[in-house]
Design a protein around this motif. Structure first.
Motif, PDB file in Angstrom:
ATOM      1  N   ARG A  85       5.227  10.976 -12.248  1.00  0.00           N
ATOM      2  CA  ARG A  85       6.528  11.155 -11.588  1.00  0.00           C
ATOM      3  C   ARG A  85       6.901  12.629 -11.464  1.00  0.00           C
ATOM      4  O   ARG A  85       7.622  13.011 -10.547  1.00  0.00           O
ATOM      5  N   ARG A 131      11.243  11.098  -5.552  1.00  0.00           N
ATOM      6  CA  ARG A 131      11.555   9.676  -5.355  1.00  0.00           C
ATOM      7  C   ARG A 131      10.598   9.019  -4.358  1.00  0.00           C
ATOM      8  O   ARG A 131      10.570   7.787  -4.253  1.00  0.00           O
ATOM      9  N   LEU A 132       9.832   9.822  -3.626  1.00  0.00           N
ATOM     10  CA  LEU A 132       8.928   9.279  -2.615  1.00  0.00           C
ATOM     11  C   LEU A 132       7.535   8.998  -3.156  1.00  0.00           C
ATOM     12  O   LEU A 132       6.710   8.421  -2.445  1.00  0.00           O
ATOM     13  N   ILE A 133       7.262   9.400  -4.396  1.00  0.00           N
ATOM     14  CA  ILE A 133       5.939   9.161  -4.979  1.00  0.00           C
ATOM     15  C   ILE A 133       5.790   7.672  -5.255  1.00  0.00           C
ATOM     16  O   ILE A 133       6.603   7.088  -5.974  1.00  0.00           O
ATOM     17  N   PRO A 134       4.783   7.016  -4.709  1.00  0.00           N
ATOM     18  CA  PRO A 134       4.656   5.563  -4.871  1.00  0.00           C
ATOM     19  C   PRO A 134       4.162   5.162  -6.253  1.00  0.00           C
ATOM     20  O   PRO A 134       3.417   5.893  -6.903  1.00  0.00           O
ATOM     21  N   GLY A 135       4.633   4.002  -6.713  1.00  0.00           N
ATOM     22  CA  GLY A 135       4.099   3.387  -7.925  1.00  0.00           C
ATOM     23  C   GLY A 135       4.412   4.097  -9.205  1.00  0.00           C
ATOM     24  O   GLY A 135       3.718   3.919 -10.196  1.00  0.00           O
ATOM     25  N   TYR A 174      -2.863   9.444  -9.859  1.00  0.00           N
ATOM     26  CA  TYR A 174      -2.607   9.298  -8.429  1.00  0.00           C
ATOM     27  C   TYR A 174      -3.808   8.721  -7.693  1.00  0.00           C
ATOM     28  O   TYR A 174      -4.945   8.827  -8.151  1.00  0.00           O
ATOM     29  N   ARG A 175      -3.529   8.146  -6.535  1.00  0.00           N
ATOM     30  CA  ARG A 175      -4.559   7.807  -5.563  1.00  0.00           C
ATOM     31  C   ARG A 175      -4.549   8.868  -4.470  1.00  0.00           C
ATOM     32  O   ARG A 175      -3.579   9.605  -4.323  1.00  0.00           O
ATOM     33  N   ASP A 222      -1.540   8.981  -2.129  1.00  0.00           N
ATOM     34  CA  ASP A 222      -0.186   9.174  -2.664  1.00  0.00           C
ATOM     35  C   ASP A 222       0.424  10.508  -2.257  1.00  0.00           C
ATOM     36  O   ASP A 222       1.649  10.650  -2.221  1.00  0.00           O
ATOM     37  N   GLN A 263       2.817  11.054   1.059  1.00  0.00           N
ATOM     38  CA  GLN A 263       4.116  10.387   1.111  1.00  0.00           C
ATOM     39  C   GLN A 263       5.249  11.309   0.673  1.00  0.00           C
ATOM     40  O   GLN A 263       6.373  11.183   1.131  1.00  0.00           O
TER      41      GLN A 263
END
Length: 594
Positions: free
Chosen positions: A134, A198-202, A564-565, A568, A571
């Motif tokens: 995060r 806040r836009l970082i997925p998962g 991370y992938r 990611d 985004q």
């Protein structure tokens, strides 16, 4: 377009499609693409694996080892306790860490700045109970942004200054990048701290350590000894409560001369040789020990452990019915003198521990926290007949080596920043120094390298070089000149920045700067405008590579630790790129008029 160019563009398109799909791990995709490039003849076989010895790849591996050394020496705990409060909200934490990272990056290589702050950020995330992913990406982006402020902040700035000297007769000065860089960095930091993370997925707010919540981890009853000359000798036990509460350690009693004193001993004055009885998780126990300069055990047992001369590890094991220690104490089976292992703590849910740890009768189902020489850990667990828990990377902090670890790192960064030695060599010297001084045990040296990340970078560098050698980047530059014919100069500059940022997602950002800077000068001369404005625009665009983990070494560094992938990054990176373009273009036009 030539056949080789078509194949390479197709390969890159396929790689990015597969990586964004995420069905296969990024290192397998990249390595497969490299092999396919060799088979199809677009990557020379003699160059196929040069990427694994490339400075960028080596820097990533070396930085991870250096970061581990800073953690093990206690330097990270020192910085964390001094500058960072784990109780702060995520946005506030990102603002503070991002600001520190940007300032450091302006005056030292931004890779080195991230190497220093990344373990601090991970340690703070662990204490705060949130996933490191995060906050690691915002920190990486902040250090990238900070590098745009000065000549030495990032390699593209140095490259572009050299190209200006060769083609225009004079290099950029140290702070020529600062006006546009400061505006760009400030805008980027504001976006990252308020919106971007806040836009970082998962990335939920749950704890990241092995999928365990705070309540699911083992809390141990443990002992720490007050050594001779400790600053707390003469103080009351109650004076330690504030530090304990801050770290998450509960003080439940005191042992003096082998006997447990009545109650919690809050008002008892500490003496050298006293042993505090604590309840804590392993990470908190180690942090409390470092913060108060306490010892694991008495001098005799500690001397025996250090004589092992192979590094120490904390491991967790579960006692089985047939374990050697079941129904006995650590003292009774000779755990210390037979196996050079110290019982650090016992986790026994719902049952009281009343005796001194090494004399406490161990029962089946107990979880033991053991301090053991690294090389003999596996042998000791087999001898004990216990079940090892999954490795959570519990490090033993050797706070006596804080200043040597910081000193080695600081000297290396200074030498690299002033051009006395290449950064790769400087970091290599630090790693060797850490091994020789046992800051990082030799047995653990390669455990800290994220090998999938190394394979990704080592595979993509030859593909990028092949694209450049085949004339792919030159072809893009020619298209760019055709597209900007008859357009206003600011429109041409914007298009150059966009293309440079896209190229940075594929090539190393230094290579991108080498390609884009001469194109910018050619465009400026064709339009009879100030070429410096185009060069500054290229510097910002080449440095601000936020779309993929391979465009900038900092993004590659956090790929593994952040969990991370490949897909990611864009985004948060894409809207940040838009913000950078919207701010840096008018700032460039203002400070470097056409």
């Amino acid at each position: 377009m030539t056949t080789d160019q078509i194949i390479l563009f197709a390969l890159f398109g396929g790689v990015f499609a597969m990586l964004l799909w995420g069905r296969f791990r990024y290192d397998i995709v990249a390595f497969s693409a490299l092999l396919l490039g060799v088979i199809l003849g677009v990557v020379p076989k003699e160059d196929a694996f040069l990427g694994f010895g490339h400075p960028a790849t080596l820097v990533v591996a070396l930085v991870l080892i250096v970061s581990a050394g800073l953690v093990r020496s206690g330097a990270v705990l020192l910085i964390t306790r001094t500058l960072v409060n784990a109780k702060r909200g995520t946005g506030t934490h990102i603002t503070i860490m991002g600001g520190i990272g940007a300032i450091l990056s302006a005056f030292m290589n931004n890779v080195a700045a991230l190497a220093l702050l990344m373990p601090v950020d991970i340690a703070t995330a662990r204490k705060a109970g949130r996933l490191p992913g995060r906050t690691l990406m915002p920190l990486s982006f902040a250090t990238i942004l900070g590098g745009t402020i000065t000549l030495i902040g990032t390699p593209p700035n140095i490259v572009i200054a050299g190209i200006r000297r060769d083609q225009l007769g004079e290099s950029f000065a140290m702070f020529d990048f600062a006006p546009v860089g400061l505006v760009t960095t400030l805008a980027g930091l504001i976006f990252v701290a308020l919106v971007g993370w806040r836009l970082i997925p998962g990335m939920g707010e749950s704890d990241a350590q092995g999928g365990l919540t705070e309540n699911e981890k083992a809390h141990y009853v443990a002992e720490l000894t007050v050594p001779e000359g400790n600053a707390r000798v003469g103080a009351r036990v109650g004076d330690l409560y504030d530090t304990g509460d801050e770290i998450g350690v509960h003080i439940i009693g005191l042992l003096r001369k082998g006997r447990r004193m009545f109650g919690t001993s809050r008002d008892v004055v500490l003496e050298a040789g006293d042993a505090l009885i604590l309840e804590a998780m392993p990470e908190q126990l180690d942090e409390f020990r470092v913060a108060e300069s306490f010892e694991f055990t008495d001098d005799r047992r500690m001397t025996m452990l250090e004589a092992a001369d192979q590094g120490l590890s904390l491991i967790e094991v579960v006692v089985r019915d047939d374990s050697r220690i079941n129904g006995k104490s650590a003292q009774a089976i000779g755990l210390a003198w037979r196996q050079r292992t110290i019982l650090m703590g016992i986790s026994r849910r719902g049952r009281r521990i009343t005796d001194r740890l090494r004399r406490e009768t161990i029962k089946a189902g107990d979880i033991l926290l053991l301090l053991v020489p690294t090389d003999s850990a596996e042998e000791m667990v087999t001898w004990l007949g216990a079940l090892p828990l999954a490795d959570r990377g519990l490090a033993v902090t050797d706070n006596k080596k804080i200043w040597p670890s910081v000193g080695f790192f600081a000297v290396a960064v200074a030498a690299a920043s002033f051009g006395l030695v290449d950064l790769t060599v400087a970091l290599g010297v630090v790693v060797v120094a850490y091994v020789l001084t046992r800051i990082v045990p030799l047995q653990e040296l390669y455990n800290h390298v994220e090998w999938p990340v190394v394979v990704l970078l080592g595979s993509m560098i030859p593909l990028g070089a092949a694209l450049d050698s085949a004339g792919g980047t030159k072809l893009i530059a020619e298209w760019l000149l055709v597209l900007t014919t008859g357009q206003p100069a600011w429109m041409a500059m914007l298009l150059l920045m966009v293309v440079t940022m896209v190229l940075s997602a594929v090539l190393n950002n230094t290579a991108t700067a080498i390609v884009a800077a001469p194109v910018g000068i050619s465009m400026a001369r064709a339009m009879d405008v100030n070429p410096d404005a185009f060069l500054i625009a290229v510097a910002i665009a080449a440095s601000c590579a936020f779309l993929t983990p391979i465009g900038h070494k900092n993004n590659t560094l956090i790929l593994g630790p952040g969990g991370y992938r490949f897909g990611d990054y864009w985004q948060m990176g894409l809207p940040l790129t838009v913000v950078i373009l919207a701010v840096s273009l008018p700032a460039t036009l203002y400070f470097w008029p056409l």
